[in-house]
Design a protein around this motif. Structure first.
Motif, mmCIF file in Angstrom:
data_model
loop_
_atom_site.group_PDB
_atom_site.id
_atom_site.type_symbol
_atom_site.label_atom_id
_atom_site.label_comp_id
_atom_site.label_asym_id
_atom_site.label_seq_id
_atom_site.Cartn_x
_atom_site.Cartn_y
_atom_site.Cartn_z
ATOM 1 N N THR A 174 8.452 -10.751 -12.062
ATOM 2 C CA THR A 174 7.002 -10.492 -12.049
ATOM 3 C C THR A 174 6.206 -11.786 -12.241
ATOM 4 O O THR A 174 5.238 -12.037 -11.532
ATOM 5 N N ARG A 178 13.928 -6.621 -4.468
ATOM 6 C CA ARG A 178 13.546 -7.228 -5.754
ATOM 7 C C ARG A 178 14.178 -8.619 -5.885
ATOM 8 O O ARG A 178 13.577 -9.511 -6.452
ATOM 9 N N LYS A 193 -0.056 -8.170 -1.535
ATOM 10 C CA LYS A 193 -1.275 -8.097 -2.350
ATOM 11 C C LYS A 193 -2.373 -8.981 -1.754
ATOM 12 O O LYS A 193 -2.102 -9.802 -0.857
ATOM 13 N N GLU A 214 -0.127 -12.029 -12.810
ATOM 14 C CA GLU A 214 -0.905 -10.964 -12.163
ATOM 15 C C GLU A 214 -1.017 -11.187 -10.647
ATOM 16 O O GLU A 214 -0.741 -10.283 -9.849
ATOM 17 N N ASN A 253 0.581 -12.208 -8.025
ATOM 18 C CA ASN A 253 1.974 -12.552 -7.706
ATOM 19 C C ASN A 253 2.409 -12.083 -6.304
ATOM 20 O O ASN A 253 3.572 -11.807 -6.050
HETATM 21 P P1 GDP Z 1 6.432 -5.596 -11.031
HETATM 22 O O1 GDP Z 1 7.226 -4.321 -10.879
HETATM 23 O O2 GDP Z 1 7.304 -6.821 -11.029
HETATM 24 O O3 GDP Z 1 5.288 -5.708 -10.053
HETATM 25 O O4 GDP Z 1 5.784 -5.587 -12.490
HETATM 26 P P2 GDP Z 1 5.091 -4.419 -13.357
HETATM 27 O O5 GDP Z 1 5.326 -3.060 -12.769
HETATM 28 O O6 GDP Z 1 5.508 -4.646 -14.792
HETATM 29 O O7 GDP Z 1 3.542 -4.775 -13.270
HETATM 30 C C1 GDP Z 1 2.771 -4.401 -12.162
HETATM 31 C C2 GDP Z 1 1.845 -5.533 -11.817
HETATM 32 O O8 GDP Z 1 0.931 -5.754 -12.921
HETATM 33 C C3 GDP Z 1 2.516 -6.912 -11.641
HETATM 34 O O9 GDP Z 1 3.076 -7.102 -10.375
HETATM 35 C C4 GDP Z 1 1.369 -7.842 -11.913
HETATM 36 O O10 GDP Z 1 0.492 -7.960 -10.773
HETATM 37 C C5 GDP Z 1 0.631 -7.136 -13.045
HETATM 38 N N1 GDP Z 1 1.110 -7.581 -14.369
HETATM 39 C C6 GDP Z 1 2.313 -7.307 -14.967
HETATM 40 N N2 GDP Z 1 2.396 -7.840 -16.183
HETATM 41 C C7 GDP Z 1 1.187 -8.471 -16.400
HETATM 42 C C8 GDP Z 1 0.646 -9.202 -17.514
HETATM 43 O O11 GDP Z 1 1.288 -9.395 -18.552
HETATM 44 N N3 GDP Z 1 -0.626 -9.691 -17.347
HETATM 45 C C9 GDP Z 1 -1.363 -9.487 -16.202
HETATM 46 N N4 GDP Z 1 -2.603 -9.999 -16.146
HETATM 47 N N5 GDP Z 1 -0.879 -8.794 -15.148
HETATM 48 C C10 GDP Z 1 0.385 -8.296 -15.236
#
Ligand code: GDP
Length: 137
Positions: free
Chosen positions: A86, A80, A4, A105, A107
């Motif tokens: 996350t 993972r 990212k 976010e 991350n």
């Molecule tokens: P991942 O599979 O671990 O990347 O998580 P998700 O698919 O649930 O979310 C996609 C991306 O959205 C994450 O990697 C974060 O960059 C962002 N994200 C997820 N949850 C949150 C949240 O609660 N708040 C914010 N601001 N961003 C989030």
């Protein structure tokens, strides 16, 4: 996987790829690109109804990203495990997100969450030729 914008800005592309390759995953193809709002929106369409959607899109277009197609046995689980949860605060010690992530976010890396999504997301960015899937004549 995607490195990212924060990962690119921190100059840890090499560090991240070193860990990914060190975990036995193979880079099949990769490219650096600047996502536009429409493409980022399409990529994260599953999150469209989530409150963080707009903010996530703004973050993902805030600078270049590196998209990487990975291959390996149990690649999803292994990748993972390498990146962690996350939310960097909840990610295990030694994981990429724990070490480099700034917030839930911002991350540092994206990873497909299933083999099915892995195929969809890989084909979102890469052609079959780029993935070496077209046999030579
Ligand atoms: P991942 O599979 O671990 O990347 O998580 P998700 O698919 O649930 O979310 C996609 C991306 O959205 C994450 O990697 C974060 O960059 C962002 N994200 C997820 N949850 C949150 C949240 O609660 N708040 C914010 N601001 N961003 C989030």
């Amino acid at each position: 996987m995607i490195i990212k914008p924060d990962g690119v800005k921190k100059r840890i592309i090499g560090e991240i790829l070193k860990r990914v390759e060190g975990a036995g995953l193979t880079v099949k193809s990769m490219r650096m690109l600047q996502l536009d709002r429409k493409t980022a929106g399409r990529f994260y369409a599953v999150h469209k109804e989530r409150p963080f959607y707009q903010s996530l899109i703004e973050f993902m277009i805030s600078g270049p990203v590196v998209v990487v197609a990975l291959e390996g046995v149990n690649a999803i689980t292994r990748y993972r495990n390498l990146i962690g949860a996350t939310d960097p605060d909840k990610a295990e010690e030694g994981t990429i997100r724990r070490q480099f992530g700034e917030s839930i976010e911002v991350n540092t890396v994206h990873g497909s969450d299933s083999a099915e999504n892995g195929i969809l997301e890989t084909s979102f960015f890469f052609s079959t030729a780029e993935l070496g899937m077209i046999p030579e004549e």
